[in-house]
Every structure is written in structure tokens, then in C-alpha cells.
Design a protein around this motif. Structure first.
Motif, mmCIF file in Angstrom:
data_model
loop_
_atom_site.group_PDB
_atom_site.id
_atom_site.type_symbol
_atom_site.label_atom_id
_atom_site.label_comp_id
_atom_site.label_asym_id
_atom_site.label_seq_id
_atom_site.Cartn_x
_atom_site.Cartn_y
_atom_site.Cartn_z
ATOM 1 N N UNK A 24 6.801 12.277 -4.309
ATOM 2 C CA UNK A 24 6.169 10.994 -4.039
ATOM 3 C C UNK A 24 4.720 11.089 -4.249
ATOM 4 N N UNK A 25 4.210 10.508 -5.407
ATOM 5 C CA UNK A 25 2.683 10.648 -5.785
ATOM 6 C C UNK A 25 1.747 9.948 -4.717
ATOM 7 N N UNK A 26 2.257 8.999 -3.745
ATOM 8 C CA UNK A 26 1.571 8.212 -2.952
ATOM 9 C C UNK A 26 1.402 9.038 -1.696
ATOM 10 N N UNK A 27 2.233 9.942 -1.131
ATOM 11 C CA UNK A 27 2.234 10.427 0.055
ATOM 12 C C UNK A 27 1.975 12.111 -0.081
ATOM 13 N N UNK A 28 2.181 12.681 -1.236
ATOM 14 C CA UNK A 28 1.803 14.059 -1.561
ATOM 15 C C UNK A 28 0.120 14.152 -1.617
ATOM 16 N N UNK A 29 -0.171 15.540 -1.236
ATOM 17 C CA UNK A 29 -1.456 15.854 -1.350
ATOM 18 C C UNK A 29 -1.774 17.637 -1.711
ATOM 19 N N UNK A 30 -2.722 17.758 -2.185
ATOM 20 C CA UNK A 30 -3.364 19.219 -2.158
ATOM 21 C C UNK A 30 -4.451 19.391 -1.805
ATOM 22 N N UNK A 31 -4.951 20.230 -0.975
ATOM 23 C CA UNK A 31 -6.132 20.339 -0.253
ATOM 24 C C UNK A 31 -7.089 21.782 -0.946
ATOM 25 N N UNK A 32 -6.110 22.138 -1.882
ATOM 26 C CA UNK A 32 -6.862 23.381 -2.661
ATOM 27 C C UNK A 32 -7.672 22.701 -3.639
ATOM 28 N N UNK A 33 -9.143 23.272 -3.884
ATOM 29 C CA UNK A 33 -9.997 22.643 -4.802
ATOM 30 C C UNK A 33 -9.701 23.274 -6.226
ATOM 31 N N UNK A 54 -5.563 7.240 -9.828
ATOM 32 C CA UNK A 54 -6.066 5.765 -9.647
ATOM 33 C C UNK A 54 -5.250 4.711 -10.058
ATOM 34 N N UNK A 55 -4.825 4.725 -11.199
ATOM 35 C CA UNK A 55 -3.864 3.891 -11.774
ATOM 36 C C UNK A 55 -2.432 4.044 -11.171
ATOM 37 N N UNK A 56 -1.984 4.958 -10.482
ATOM 38 C CA UNK A 56 -0.801 4.999 -9.783
ATOM 39 C C UNK A 56 -1.060 4.237 -8.529
ATOM 40 N N UNK A 57 -2.203 4.555 -7.835
ATOM 41 C CA UNK A 57 -2.308 3.664 -6.518
ATOM 42 C C UNK A 57 -2.387 2.075 -6.854
ATOM 43 N N UNK A 58 -3.103 1.819 -7.918
ATOM 44 C CA UNK A 58 -3.288 0.459 -8.379
ATOM 45 C C UNK A 58 -2.059 -0.155 -8.523
ATOM 46 N N UNK A 59 -1.165 0.648 -9.329
ATOM 47 C CA UNK A 59 0.250 0.191 -9.638
ATOM 48 C C UNK A 59 0.972 -0.292 -8.368
ATOM 49 N N UNK A 60 0.819 0.615 -7.277
ATOM 50 C CA UNK A 60 1.497 0.084 -5.910
ATOM 51 C C UNK A 60 0.951 -1.266 -5.396
ATOM 52 N N UNK A 61 -0.316 -1.263 -5.305
ATOM 53 C CA UNK A 61 -0.849 -2.685 -4.992
ATOM 54 C C UNK A 61 -0.228 -3.859 -5.841
ATOM 55 N N UNK A 62 -0.264 -3.758 -7.155
ATOM 56 C CA UNK A 62 0.073 -4.959 -7.972
ATOM 57 C C UNK A 62 1.650 -4.940 -7.840
ATOM 58 N N UNK A 63 2.295 -3.988 -7.560
ATOM 59 C CA UNK A 63 3.818 -4.146 -7.218
ATOM 60 C C UNK A 63 4.073 -5.157 -6.100
ATOM 61 N N UNK A 64 3.084 -4.933 -4.961
ATOM 62 C CA UNK A 64 3.413 -5.819 -3.760
ATOM 63 C C UNK A 64 3.202 -7.519 -4.206
ATOM 64 N N UNK A 65 2.210 -7.544 -5.172
ATOM 65 C CA UNK A 65 1.923 -8.904 -5.850
ATOM 66 C C UNK A 65 2.938 -9.446 -6.296
ATOM 67 N N UNK A 66 3.704 -8.729 -7.274
ATOM 68 C CA UNK A 66 4.837 -9.093 -8.023
ATOM 69 C C UNK A 66 5.854 -9.393 -7.229
ATOM 70 N N UNK A 67 6.119 -8.574 -6.168
ATOM 71 C CA UNK A 67 7.262 -8.829 -5.332
ATOM 72 C C UNK A 67 7.156 -10.122 -4.656
#
Length: 587
Positions: free
Chosen positions: A429-438, A460-473
Motif C-alpha cells: 500500500x503506497x499510502x501507508x508504507x514508508x522508507x526512512x533511508x535517504x 503526490x499524484x497517488x495522494x491526490x487520487x486518494x482525496x479525489x476518490x473520496x469526492x467521487x464516492x
């Protein structure tokens, strides 16, 4: 050597009395069956022993004998391609000796005492040597040449060194120490599993471990010598992710620990790994792999030892200058073994019954990873990357093992049951995963100076998509403006054409960094060019349904030698098709 008798038996825990001369973590032999165990608690002359074999039938008064040595592994030629249980007993040799069912008290050495290995000296008589110095090599497989090192704590002058064929216990060299005593050097050395092997210096984790998995390398990279956790519910693809990393990650050696997993999962590993071809050499993947199989039906106490055995073997190869990838599947089962033994010892329980020291034990394991300068005069660099799967009940990562792991590791690949259900693999899941290595500086310097800019735009686009999906629903697709609809389409292309990867496709299973960069550019080029023409009056429906989008989606299946030609052709045709739309609009 301390001898005592059994006082009581409680499952895998045996309490023995008369053990005053024994030490903590001594290996002991229990009863006339000579079951192997380890002292984990001492009170006066009473020792609490976790037994690594089935204890049914044992009773008070039976003998207990301490070996006077801690649980150690044998390190030398014969490790690669072997399958061990949780305490480094060779399962294939045990099967040949006793049949398909494990018998209790079997005493078979971890490394064969009969097989001879060709030793080629690289040092000569009279050389000054110290701990970690390489004195010769043994070609263990076609892929791995094992380096024979001076064991820790030994320093002096080589009095003699021989070439030829030797067993692991034969003396190949003699070191005369400064005090005049001599030390025989064999092909094998022993090391206690609970003690990390020493090194000269730990290096900063600033190089990525390239895996060829796009969602990992581009969005959530792991460093060489880094640590990562892969939590996820049943069926979300933890094992497939670890198989892909074992096969494709930039590692010379793979140590795979099946810690308390179901027997059928471990059987899959045992069946598949010998058949898998190492992409770098074309040989069997087993020729650079060590397997430790400790399934859920094996004695629970041995799980606790299995990850220490695995990481000690991994450290040994790291010390030779290899890059080692260690897979632990799964640390949740290991933590359950800790919980069971803690309960038997009647310790004060922590959260959800796990022992209060769960987090510190996990930290002790993961901190043994790293990129280091090994002991020895040549200053060789080795790396040990640790990737642990976590199996939280129901995928709920608020439980103690997941939370303790997250506080330690720097990379979190969160597997999502919903993505797996939709057949999106890897289901990270690209919204909840992370990497702290720079790793940005490395990617910009070694792949393209635009790498991090493109990666930032992708996220940024994947995060924007999650917000737009809420509006579409809530209000439907028709409520979105044309630029927002275009952004949704571009984000869908990122998900389906870039992040989705087929582990069973000959080409798509691995993507090198250059191709990953071109794929990012291609998806964002579609969005940028379309957005500029949208502002010129081109219809959004026409832009969404461009024929060239199918070729963009199939770009991941193009072989590496044709990608640049295909990339240029797609960009050319994308501009042509949109130009044609503009002409149509103007007409």
C-alpha cells in the motif's frame, strides 16, 4: 561439566536441580535420550531449560548434563545449499540416517565431517596474520567461493600453511602467537549465536539494495545493510515478496529463515528454490542460499533460536565481504515462541501476554544488520540486509509485535488485503508504507538527476487520487473538473502500469533502474502533454481514450534492449495523436 537431574517438566520447559556449576545459555543434554536444550534461567542450583525437541515421556530424576558451552553454529564450507532446522541440524543428513520422521536426540554434526574441500592458500608461511585475515579460499559452489578467515582472538605469524583437499576439521594452517603458543586453523570455526560477530566499523546506509521491484526501488527503497518489515494479513503476498527479493535483490548470499511458518509454505520454498535459476549466473538459486526450516509443527522453543542461527550464518558471509540478504518469515511466530516460554517461566506478562522484553529482543536481532568494514588488514566491505515478515492476526498492525518492529526498522512495506483481493501485486500500500533511508542523492547521481523530482510527483499524484476518490464516492465522477479527471486517469496509469508487477512474467518480474526511470517519465509525460492540450480546448474524453495509452501500459513488458527505441516511438506517437485531436477540435 555440570550434571543434575530433572525436577519437573512443563512442555518445552524443563526445570533441573543440581546445576550450580552451569552457566546461563549453556547447551545441555536432557535425559537418556540426550535431547538438546539451553539454560535460560538460573536460581541457585536450579536451572530452567528450554528444550529444542519433543519432551513427552520425560520425568523427574532423569539426568541432565551441561556441555559448558553456549549454543553455537558451525561456520565453514558446506553451509551453502544446506537445509538446517532451527538449531542448525542438517535435515537432509538426519533424514538419510533416521528416515522421514525426525527422531529425538539425533546427534549429527551441522557440517559434514567426511566431505573433502579443495583449499587454495592465499597467504604464505611467515606472514603476520590477525583476526579476520583471509588465508585461503574454498570453491563451495560454482557461484560462491568461501574465504577462510583467521578466527576472532587469534593474532601472530603463520608457522605453516598447506594446500590440498581437507575436511572441515583438518588443520590447514598453524599460527604461532606472540606468547609462543600455537593455534591450529581449520576450515571451520564456531560462533555463539547470541553474540554478534565483531567488525571494524559500521558504515552509513547510503547505497540502495536494488531489488528490481518498482514499488520498492522507486517509492520505498531499502539500503544495503538496512532493515525492513513486511507486515500483512494471510494471503496478501508476504512470502511472494520475500521470494522475489531472494531471487532478484543485489545480494551475493541469501539466508532464508522459515520461522514457525506452516509446513506447506516451507515445502514450497524447498521445492522452488532448487528449481529457480539465479538470473546473474543461470545456476540454481540454491547455490547461493542457506535455508533454515523451522515449521510450526516443530518444537516451539527452537523457533527462538532459529533467527539467531540464521543471522550468525549471515554475519559470517558478510565478514567475507559479501552482500547478504536475510529473510525471516515470520518474526510473529518467533514472538509467539517467546510468549510461550515466558508464560512457562511464570514471568510478568506485558501487552497481550507477550514478555516485557519483546521489543529489546527484536532490536537485538535487527541491530545485527548493517554495512560494515570487516576485521582483517584488507578492509573489505560487507553488508547484511534483514527483511522480516510480520503476520499480525487479521492484519491488525496495532498489535505488539508489529508496533515493536515498526519502532526499530527504517522501511515499512505495508501489505494490503484489499489490493491483494483486487489482484494488485505486489500488494504494498503506497499510502501507508514508508522508507526512512535517504537515497535521493544516490539515485540522482547514478540513474538520473530528475529521479527524485519524478518520484515526488508520482507520490503526490497517488495522494491526490486518494482525496479525489473520496469526492467521487460521495457525488460521482461528473462532479470533477476536467483537470481532476485527467489526474485520476494518470494516477490509474501509475497504479496499473507502473506499480503493478507480474512476478511470473519473464520480463516484468525484474525492472532495472534505467527502465524504472523511463516508465516514470512516460506516465508523467502522458499527463503533462495531455494537460497542456486540455487547456487548449481538447475534450477530456478524447484524451482519456487515446489509443497510445495501451502501448504505455504494455511498456513494462518490453525487453531492456528495446526500451529506448520504444520510449521514443511512444512519445512521438503521443504527440501525433494529441495534435490530431487539436486539429479535430479546431475544425
Amino acid at each position: 561439566m555440570s550434571k543434575g537431574t530433572i525436577k519437573k517438566v512443563a512442555g518445552p520447559l524443563v526445570v533441573a536441580e543440581g546445576m550450580r556449576d552451569a552457566n546461563m545459555f549453556d547447551v545441555v543434554r536432557v535425559s537418556s535420550h540426550r535431547l538438546i536444550g539451553e539454560i535460560i534461567e538460573m536460581h541457585g542450583d536450579q536451572a530452567s531449560i528450554q528444550v529444542y525437541e519433543e519432551t513427552s515421556g520425560l520425568g523427574p530424576g532423569e539426568p541432565v548434563e551441561s556441555t559448558g558451552a553456549p549454543l553455537s553454529v558451525e561456520l565453514g564450507p558446506g553451509l551453502i545449499g544446506s537445509i538446517f532446522d532451527g538449531i542448525q541440524r542438517p535435515l537432509v543428513d538426519i533424514m538419510e540416517a533416521t528416515g522421514t520422521n525426525l527422531k529425538r536426540g539425533v546427534e549429527i554434526p551441522s557440517l559434514s565431517r567426511d566431505k573433502k574441500w579443495k583449499f587454495v592458500p592465499t597467504a604464505k608461511k611467515g606472514d603476520a596474520v590477525e583476526a579476520g585475515d583471509i588465508i585461503g579460499t574454498v570453491a563451495e559452489t560454482d557461484i560462491v567461493t568461501q574465504k577462510i578467515m583467521i578466527p576472532n582472538g587469534i593474532q601472530g605469524t603463520l608457522k605453516s600453511i598447506e594446500s590440498g583437499e581437507f575436511t572441515v576439521t583438518d588443520t590447514v594452517a598453524v599460527v604461532e602467537k606472540e606468547d609462543g603458543t600455537t593455534e591450529n586453523i581449520t576450515l571451520m570455526q564456531k560462533w555463539p549465536v547470541r553474540v554478534g560477530r565483531p567488525y571494524k566499523q559500521k558504515l552509513s546506509p547510503d547505497k540502495p539494495l536494488v531489488t528490481g521491484q518498482r514499488v520498492i526501488d522507486t517509492l520505498f527503497p531499502i539500503a544495503k545493510g538496512g532493515v525492513a518489515a513486511v507486515p500483512g494479513p494471510f494471503g496478501s503476498g508476504k512470502t511472494v515478496v520475500q521470494h522475489q527479493l531472494a531471487k532478484w535483490a543485489e545480494a551475493d548470499i541469501v539466508v532464508y529463515i522459515g520461522c514457525g511458518e506452516r509446513g506447506n509454505e516451507m515445502t514450497d520454498v524447498l521445492n522452488e528454490f532448487p528449481e529457480l535459476k539465479d538470473p546473474k549466473t543461470g545456476k540454481s538459486l540454491m547455490e547461493r542460499t542457506v535455508l533454515i526450516a523451522n515449521t510450526s509443527d516443530m518444537p516451539v522453543a527452537a523457533r527462538e533460536a532459529s533467527i539467531y542461527v540464521g543471522i550468525t550464518i549471515a554475519e559470517y558471509f558478510r565478514d567475507m565481504g559479501f552482500s547478504v540478504a536475510l529473510m525471516a518469515d515470520s518474526t510473529s511466530r518467533w514472538a509467539e515462541a517467546l510468549r510461550e516460554m515466558s508464560g512457562r517461566l511464570e514471568e510478568m506478562p506485558g501487552e497481550e501476554g507477550y514478555p516485557a522484553y519483546l521489543a529489546s529482543r527484536l532490536a537485538q536481532f535487527y541491530e545485527r544488520a548493517g554495512r560494515v568494514i570487516s576485521l582483517g588488514k584488507d578492509g573489505r566491505e560487507g553488508a547484511l540486509s534483514a527483511i522480516g515478515a510480520v503476520s499480525p492476526p487479521g492484519g491488525d498492525i496495532s498489535e505488539p509485535v508489529s508496533q515493536a518492529t515498526l519502532r526499530i526498522v527504517k522501511v515499512f512495506w505495508s501489505l494490503d488485503a484489499n489490493l491483494a483481493y483486487r489482484r494488485h501485486f505486489p500488494a504494498i500500500n503506497w499510502l501507508t508504507s514508508y522508507s526512512l533511508y535517504n537515497m535521493g542523492k544516490w539515485f540522482n547521481a547514478n540513474v538520473s538527476e530528475k529521479w527524485m523530482d519524478l518520484r515526488t510527483r508520482l507520490m503526490r499524484m497517488l495522494n491526490d487520487e486518494a482525496e479525489l476518490d473520496e469526492i467521487v464516492k460521495l457525488v460521482g465522477m461528473d462532479a470533477l473538473s476536467a483537470p481532476d479527471r485527467l489526474k485520476l486517469e494518470a494516477a490509474r496509469s501509475i497504479r496499473e502500469d507502473f506499480l503493478h508487477q507480474d512476478a511470473f512474467h519473464e520480463i516484468d518480474t525484474y525492472t532495472d533502474l534505467k527502465k524504472q526511470y523511463l516508465m516514470m517519465e512516460l506516465v508523467l509525460a502522458y499527463y503533462d502533454i495531455s494537460l497542456s492540450y486540455l487547456n487548449k480546448g481538447v475534450n477530456i474524453e478524447d484524451l482519456v481514450n487515446l489509443p497510445i495509452r495501451e502501448r504505455i501500459g504494455r511498456f513494462k513488458y518490453i525487453s531492456i534492449d528495446k526500451i529506448e527505441q520504444e520510449y521514443d516511438d511512444i512519445i512521438l506517437n503521443l504527440n501525433k495523436e494529441i495534435d490530431a485531436l487539436l486539429v479535430k477540435e479546431e475544425a
